[in-house]
Design a protein around this motif. Sequence first.
Motif, PDB file in Angstrom:
ATOM      1  N   LEU A 123      -9.122  10.746  -0.690  1.00 18.32           N
ATOM      2  CA  LEU A 123      -8.055  10.100  -1.445  1.00 18.32           C
ATOM      3  C   LEU A 123      -8.595   9.460  -2.716  1.00 18.32           C
ATOM      4  CD1 LEU A 123      -6.246   8.217   1.481  1.00 18.32           C
ATOM      5  CD2 LEU A 123      -5.400  10.257   0.308  1.00 18.32           C
ATOM      6  N   VAL A 147      -3.464   0.522  -3.554  1.00 14.63           N
ATOM      7  CA  VAL A 147      -3.639  -0.759  -2.877  1.00 14.63           C
ATOM      8  C   VAL A 147      -2.908  -1.821  -3.701  1.00 14.63           C
ATOM      9  CG1 VAL A 147      -5.307  -2.439  -2.018  1.00 14.63           C
ATOM     10  CG2 VAL A 147      -5.878   0.006  -2.001  1.00 14.63           C
ATOM     11  N   LYS A 200      -9.161   2.450   5.523  1.00 14.01           N
ATOM     12  CA  LYS A 200     -10.453   3.060   5.838  1.00 14.01           C
ATOM     13  C   LYS A 200     -10.696   3.086   7.341  1.00 14.01           C
ATOM     14  CE  LYS A 200     -15.369   3.132   4.883  1.00 14.01           C
ATOM     15  NZ  LYS A 200     -16.540   2.523   4.217  1.00 14.01           N
ATOM     16  N   VAL A 213      -7.618  -2.394   1.447  1.00 12.83           N
ATOM     17  CA  VAL A 213      -8.091  -1.018   1.552  1.00 12.83           C
ATOM     18  C   VAL A 213      -8.868  -0.791   2.838  1.00 12.83           C
ATOM     19  CG1 VAL A 213     -10.296  -1.359   0.348  1.00 12.83           C
ATOM     20  CG2 VAL A 213      -9.145   0.868   0.233  1.00 12.83           C
ATOM     21  N   PHE A 255      -9.683   9.707   4.278  1.00  7.01           N
ATOM     22  CA  PHE A 255      -9.896   8.543   3.413  1.00  7.01           C
ATOM     23  C   PHE A 255     -10.792   8.890   2.235  1.00  7.01           C
ATOM     24  CE2 PHE A 255     -12.192   4.723   2.123  1.00  7.01           C
ATOM     25  CZ  PHE A 255     -11.143   3.838   1.906  1.00  7.01           C
ATOM     26  N   VAL A 302     -12.702   1.358  -3.617  1.00  5.94           N
ATOM     27  CA  VAL A 302     -11.651   1.978  -4.426  1.00  5.94           C
ATOM     28  C   VAL A 302     -12.315   2.697  -5.595  1.00  5.94           C
ATOM     29  CG1 VAL A 302      -9.882   0.302  -3.772  1.00  5.94           C
ATOM     30  CG2 VAL A 302     -11.287  -0.113  -5.794  1.00  5.94           C
ATOM     31  N   ASP A 303     -11.652   3.722  -6.094  1.00 12.18           N
ATOM     32  CA  ASP A 303     -12.232   4.559  -7.148  1.00 12.18           C
ATOM     33  C   ASP A 303     -11.884   4.069  -8.550  1.00 12.18           C
ATOM     34  OD1 ASP A 303     -13.239   6.641  -5.270  1.00 12.18           O
ATOM     35  OD2 ASP A 303     -11.090   6.880  -4.861  1.00 12.18           O
ATOM     36  N   LEU A 337      -4.108   6.739  -2.733  1.00 14.63           N
ATOM     37  CA  LEU A 337      -3.798   5.526  -1.998  1.00 14.63           C
ATOM     38  C   LEU A 337      -3.756   4.376  -3.000  1.00 14.63           C
ATOM     39  CD1 LEU A 337      -3.512   4.171   0.886  1.00 14.63           C
ATOM     40  CD2 LEU A 337      -5.943   3.623   0.650  1.00 14.63           C
ATOM     41  N   LYS A 366      -8.329   6.334  -4.612  1.00 14.58           N
ATOM     42  CA  LYS A 366      -7.924   4.988  -4.213  1.00 14.58           C
ATOM     43  C   LYS A 366      -7.970   4.066  -5.429  1.00 14.58           C
ATOM     44  CE  LYS A 366     -11.248   5.634  -1.345  1.00 14.58           C
ATOM     45  NZ  LYS A 366     -11.291   7.107  -1.285  1.00 14.58           N
ATOM     46  N   LEU A 386       0.652   5.406   0.299  1.00 16.75           N
ATOM     47  CA  LEU A 386      -0.190   6.557   0.630  1.00 16.75           C
ATOM     48  C   LEU A 386       0.581   7.847   0.381  1.00 16.75           C
ATOM     49  CD1 LEU A 386      -2.640   7.974   2.033  1.00 16.75           C
ATOM     50  CD2 LEU A 386      -1.434   7.574   4.202  1.00 16.75           C
ATOM     51  N   MET A 390       0.844  -1.183   0.000  1.00 12.74           N
ATOM     52  CA  MET A 390       0.000   0.000   0.000  1.00 12.74           C
ATOM     53  C   MET A 390       0.885   1.240   0.000  1.00 12.74           C
ATOM     54  SD  MET A 390      -3.128   0.892   2.598  1.00 12.74           S
ATOM     55  CE  MET A 390      -4.172  -0.371   1.872  1.00 12.74           C
TER      56      MET A 390
END
Length: 223
Positions: free
Chosen positions: A78, A12, A67, A63, A75, A150-151, A10, A80, A3, A1
């Motif tokens: 970010l 992962v 969180k 993740v 969080f 996650v995005d 972030l 992610k 950051l 991970m």
Amino acid sequence: MLLSPRYRFLFVHIAKTGGTSVRAALAPLRWRDPWYWPMFLCSRFSHLSGHRLATKLPRHAKVVAAKELLPREVFDGLFKFAFVRNPWDLQVSSFHHIRRERPQYLGGHDNFGDFLRWKLDPQRPYQYHLDTSIELQTDYLVDLHGNIVVDFIGRYEQLETDFAAACARIGLSGIALPHRRRATDRTRDYRAYYDETTHDLVAHHFARDIELLGYSFDPEPAR
């Protein structure tokens, strides 16, 4: 991970999905981050204590760990992202990686089929380097309620394209993706390693990944 408070992302890192290359590309950004040295010192203190201080997000943390540990507003702010890989291909890659770099963990099984059957045996004693590569990839992407948080989910199969897309979302440009840990001892397509039994072992064990991530043993050719 990985950051980055400054760049607000972030990453992962799921094992055997190209994450070492992604980390290598993004790691130099740490030097521009005013939070780097406090994070580095906390990491070192944690290391010196045998990680009894729990001040570091592990390399292959899920993740949900971030969180639960980070303030909600941090969080949520970010970007992610993570990368995933075809489970059948991932297991072949893991086999070659272990045989090349940690052969003592093969358990005496130098043949892929024998090794896979032993590796997926629930009675086998736990071993970090083996068990990390048989955890469900989707477990790395969800919160305690099973919701994907996650995005962006990139794919190993189009790593460079998806890495560029992730960088664009972060607001970065000109970040080159190096090729790290590229195997030189693997020359065959992953499908050549499987018979019906080992195919079904992976299909059963990774059923949720296969369904949710849309993978198949014989992917449709690109159009």
